[in-house]
Design a protein around this motif. Structure first.
Motif, PDB file in Angstrom:
ATOM      1  N   PHE A 193       0.717  -1.164  -0.079  1.00  0.00           N
ATOM      2  CA  PHE A 193      -0.017  -0.117  -0.108  1.00  0.00           C
ATOM      3  C   PHE A 193       0.849   1.198   0.018  1.00  0.00           C
ATOM      4  N   ALA A 194       0.626   2.144  -0.877  1.00  0.00           N
ATOM      5  CA  ALA A 194       1.282   3.349  -1.146  1.00  0.00           C
ATOM      6  C   ALA A 194       0.709   4.421   0.016  1.00  0.00           C
ATOM      7  N   SER A 195      -0.239   4.052   0.710  1.00  0.00           N
ATOM      8  CA  SER A 195      -0.644   5.020   1.889  1.00  0.00           C
ATOM      9  C   SER A 195      -1.307   4.069   2.837  1.00  0.00           C
ATOM     10  N   GLU A 196      -1.630   4.674   4.001  1.00  0.00           N
ATOM     11  CA  GLU A 196      -2.047   3.751   4.951  1.00  0.00           C
ATOM     12  C   GLU A 196      -3.609   3.227   4.792  1.00  0.00           C
ATOM     13  N   VAL A 197      -4.087   2.114   5.117  1.00  0.00           N
ATOM     14  CA  VAL A 197      -5.339   1.449   4.897  1.00  0.00           C
ATOM     15  C   VAL A 197      -5.970   2.268   6.323  1.00  0.00           C
ATOM     16  N   PRO A 198      -7.081   2.905   5.972  1.00  0.00           N
ATOM     17  CA  PRO A 198      -7.913   3.591   7.136  1.00  0.00           C
ATOM     18  C   PRO A 198      -8.235   2.542   8.181  1.00  0.00           C
ATOM     19  N   GLY A 199      -7.773   2.809   9.429  1.00  0.00           N
ATOM     20  CA  GLY A 199      -8.081   1.966  10.435  1.00  0.00           C
ATOM     21  C   GLY A 199      -7.028   0.900  10.895  1.00  0.00           C
ATOM     22  N   PHE A 200      -6.015   0.639  10.013  1.00  0.00           N
ATOM     23  CA  PHE A 200      -4.922  -0.156  10.313  1.00  0.00           C
ATOM     24  C   PHE A 200      -3.417   0.496   9.480  1.00  0.00           C
ATOM     25  N   ALA A 236      -5.027  -0.717 -18.218  1.00  0.00           N
ATOM     26  CA  ALA A 236      -4.940  -2.173 -18.521  1.00  0.00           C
ATOM     27  C   ALA A 236      -4.161  -2.598 -17.407  1.00  0.00           C
ATOM     28  N   GLN A 237      -3.299  -1.864 -16.685  1.00  0.00           N
ATOM     29  CA  GLN A 237      -2.534  -2.269 -15.498  1.00  0.00           C
ATOM     30  C   GLN A 237      -3.293  -2.043 -14.374  1.00  0.00           C
ATOM     31  N   VAL A 238      -4.552  -2.003 -14.208  1.00  0.00           N
ATOM     32  CA  VAL A 238      -5.102  -1.470 -12.898  1.00  0.00           C
ATOM     33  C   VAL A 238      -6.056  -2.728 -12.352  1.00  0.00           C
ATOM     34  N   ALA A 239      -6.165  -3.072 -11.026  1.00  0.00           N
ATOM     35  CA  ALA A 239      -7.186  -4.238 -10.781  1.00  0.00           C
ATOM     36  C   ALA A 239      -8.153  -3.193  -9.639  1.00  0.00           C
ATOM     37  N   VAL A 240      -9.303  -3.506  -9.485  1.00  0.00           N
ATOM     38  CA  VAL A 240     -10.157  -2.804  -8.595  1.00  0.00           C
ATOM     39  C   VAL A 240     -10.987  -3.951  -7.702  1.00  0.00           C
ATOM     40  N   TYR A 241     -10.645  -3.702  -6.364  1.00  0.00           N
ATOM     41  CA  TYR A 241     -11.365  -4.700  -5.665  1.00  0.00           C
ATOM     42  C   TYR A 241     -12.042  -3.956  -4.648  1.00  0.00           C
ATOM     43  N   THR A 242     -13.465  -4.484  -4.080  1.00  0.00           N
ATOM     44  CA  THR A 242     -14.042  -3.747  -2.946  1.00  0.00           C
ATOM     45  C   THR A 242     -14.413  -4.761  -2.003  1.00  0.00           C
ATOM     46  N   THR A 243     -14.560  -4.487  -0.650  1.00  0.00           N
ATOM     47  CA  THR A 243     -14.846  -5.074   0.531  1.00  0.00           C
ATOM     48  C   THR A 243     -16.126  -5.787   0.485  1.00  0.00           C
ATOM     49  N   GLU A 292      -5.891  12.137 -10.001  1.00  0.00           N
ATOM     50  CA  GLU A 292      -4.563  12.235 -10.732  1.00  0.00           C
ATOM     51  C   GLU A 292      -3.614  11.895  -9.657  1.00  0.00           C
ATOM     52  N   SER A 293      -4.070  12.471  -8.503  1.00  0.00           N
ATOM     53  CA  SER A 293      -2.784  12.244  -7.417  1.00  0.00           C
ATOM     54  C   SER A 293      -2.684  10.647  -6.977  1.00  0.00           C
ATOM     55  N   ALA A 294      -3.882   9.813  -7.313  1.00  0.00           N
ATOM     56  CA  ALA A 294      -3.753   8.497  -6.923  1.00  0.00           C
ATOM     57  C   ALA A 294      -2.829   7.793  -7.920  1.00  0.00           C
ATOM     58  N   LYS A 295      -3.420   8.213  -9.352  1.00  0.00           N
ATOM     59  CA  LYS A 295      -2.594   7.591 -10.426  1.00  0.00           C
ATOM     60  C   LYS A 295      -1.202   7.764 -10.375  1.00  0.00           C
ATOM     61  N   GLU A 296      -0.666   9.111  -9.843  1.00  0.00           N
ATOM     62  CA  GLU A 296       0.829   9.484  -9.636  1.00  0.00           C
ATOM     63  C   GLU A 296       1.239   8.563  -8.258  1.00  0.00           C
ATOM     64  N   GLN A 297       0.554   8.585  -7.508  1.00  0.00           N
ATOM     65  CA  GLN A 297       0.889   7.833  -6.215  1.00  0.00           C
ATOM     66  C   GLN A 297       1.224   6.256  -6.511  1.00  0.00           C
ATOM     67  N   LEU A 298       0.435   5.792  -7.463  1.00  0.00           N
ATOM     68  CA  LEU A 298       0.573   4.457  -7.800  1.00  0.00           C
ATOM     69  C   LEU A 298       1.266   4.136  -9.073  1.00  0.00           C
ATOM     70  N   MET A 322      -5.266  -1.301  -7.525  1.00  0.00           N
ATOM     71  CA  MET A 322      -3.764  -1.384  -7.605  1.00  0.00           C
ATOM     72  C   MET A 322      -3.360  -1.404  -9.116  1.00  0.00           C
ATOM     73  N   GLU A 323      -2.236  -1.310  -8.839  1.00  0.00           N
ATOM     74  CA  GLU A 323      -1.289  -0.864 -10.024  1.00  0.00           C
ATOM     75  C   GLU A 323      -0.766  -2.222 -10.211  1.00  0.00           C
ATOM     76  N   THR A 324      -1.000  -3.216 -11.271  1.00  0.00           N
ATOM     77  CA  THR A 324      -0.483  -4.522 -11.324  1.00  0.00           C
ATOM     78  C   THR A 324       0.777  -4.967 -11.562  1.00  0.00           C
ATOM     79  N   LYS A 325       1.572  -3.821 -12.161  1.00  0.00           N
ATOM     80  CA  LYS A 325       2.887  -4.439 -12.463  1.00  0.00           C
ATOM     81  C   LYS A 325       3.802  -4.205 -11.263  1.00  0.00           C
ATOM     82  N   ARG A 326       3.757  -3.158 -10.525  1.00  0.00           N
ATOM     83  CA  ARG A 326       4.452  -2.856  -9.408  1.00  0.00           C
ATOM     84  C   ARG A 326       4.016  -3.334  -8.015  1.00  0.00           C
TER      85      ARG A 326
END
Length: 146
Positions: free
Chosen positions: A21-28, A88-95, A76-82, A115-119
Motif C-alpha cells: 500500500f502506497a498509503s495507510e489503509v484507514p484503521g490499520f 490495463a494495469q489496474v485491478a479494482v477490489y471492493t470489501t 490524478e493524485s492516486a494515479k501518480e502515487q501508484l 492496484m497497479e498490477t505491474k509494481r
C-alpha cells in the motif's frame, strides 16, 4: 515465505505476489503489505490478507461482477502515487460484508482498493457519494454469475 492468515492458517506465498500500500489503509496503520488469497476456484471472493498483521483480512470481490455499470474516475493524485500509466494495469477490489442470508451481503463500492498490477502498489480510494458503501450483492455465487 510463510505467513499467518486469518482465514487459512499458515500459508506459503511468493514475495512477487505481495501488494504494497502506497498509503495507510484507514484503521490499520501497521498493515502495509497484503496478499490476495482465493477462497476457491470459481468463487468470486478473495481474502485480502495483511502480511504485517495476521488478524487484518478483508473479504473482497471484483466490483464489476456485482455492478457492470460501475465506473469512476481515479484522481490524478492516486494515479501518480501508484504509478498508473495505463488502465490495463489496474485491478479494482471492493470489501464485502457477509450476512447470514448471502443475498443480503453487501460490498462497499464507495471505497475500492485500486492496484497497479505491474509494481503491485495499491491504495484505498474514497469516492464521492455516487456509490453506496452497502451495495447489496444479491445472488452472485460464482464468477460471472448473478
Amino acid at each position: 515465505m510463510h505467513i499467518e492468515t486469518d482465514f487459512f492458517g499458515t500459508v506459503q506465498i511468493e514475495e512477487s505476489e505481495i501488494i504494497t500500500f502506497a498509503s495507510e489503509v484507514p484503521g490499520f496503520p501497521e498493515a502495509r503489505r497484503f496478499i490476495l488469497l482465493p477462497f476457491g476456484e470459481g468463487i468470486p471472493f478473495w481474502s485480502f490478507q495483511s502480511i504485517d498483521q495476521a488478524e487484518c483480512a478483508f473479504v473482497v470481490t471484483n466490483p464489476f461482477w456485482i455492478d457492470p455499470e460501475y465506473v469512476f474516475e481515479l484522481p490524478e493524485s492516486a494515479k501518480e502515487q501508484l504509478g498508473i500509466q495505463d488502465t490495463a494495469q489496474v485491478a479494482v477490489y471492493t470489501t464485502v460484508t457477509l450476512r447470514e442470508r448471502f443475498e443480503e451481503s453487501t460490498t462497499n463500492l464507495r471505497a475500492p482498493f485500486v492496484m497497479e498490477t505491474k509494481r503491485r502498489q495499491a491504495k484505498q480510494v474514497i469516492l464521492d457519494e455516487t456509490y453506496s458503501n452497502r451495495h447489496v450483492i444479491g445472488s452472485l455465487t460464482e464468477v460471472g454469475g448473478r
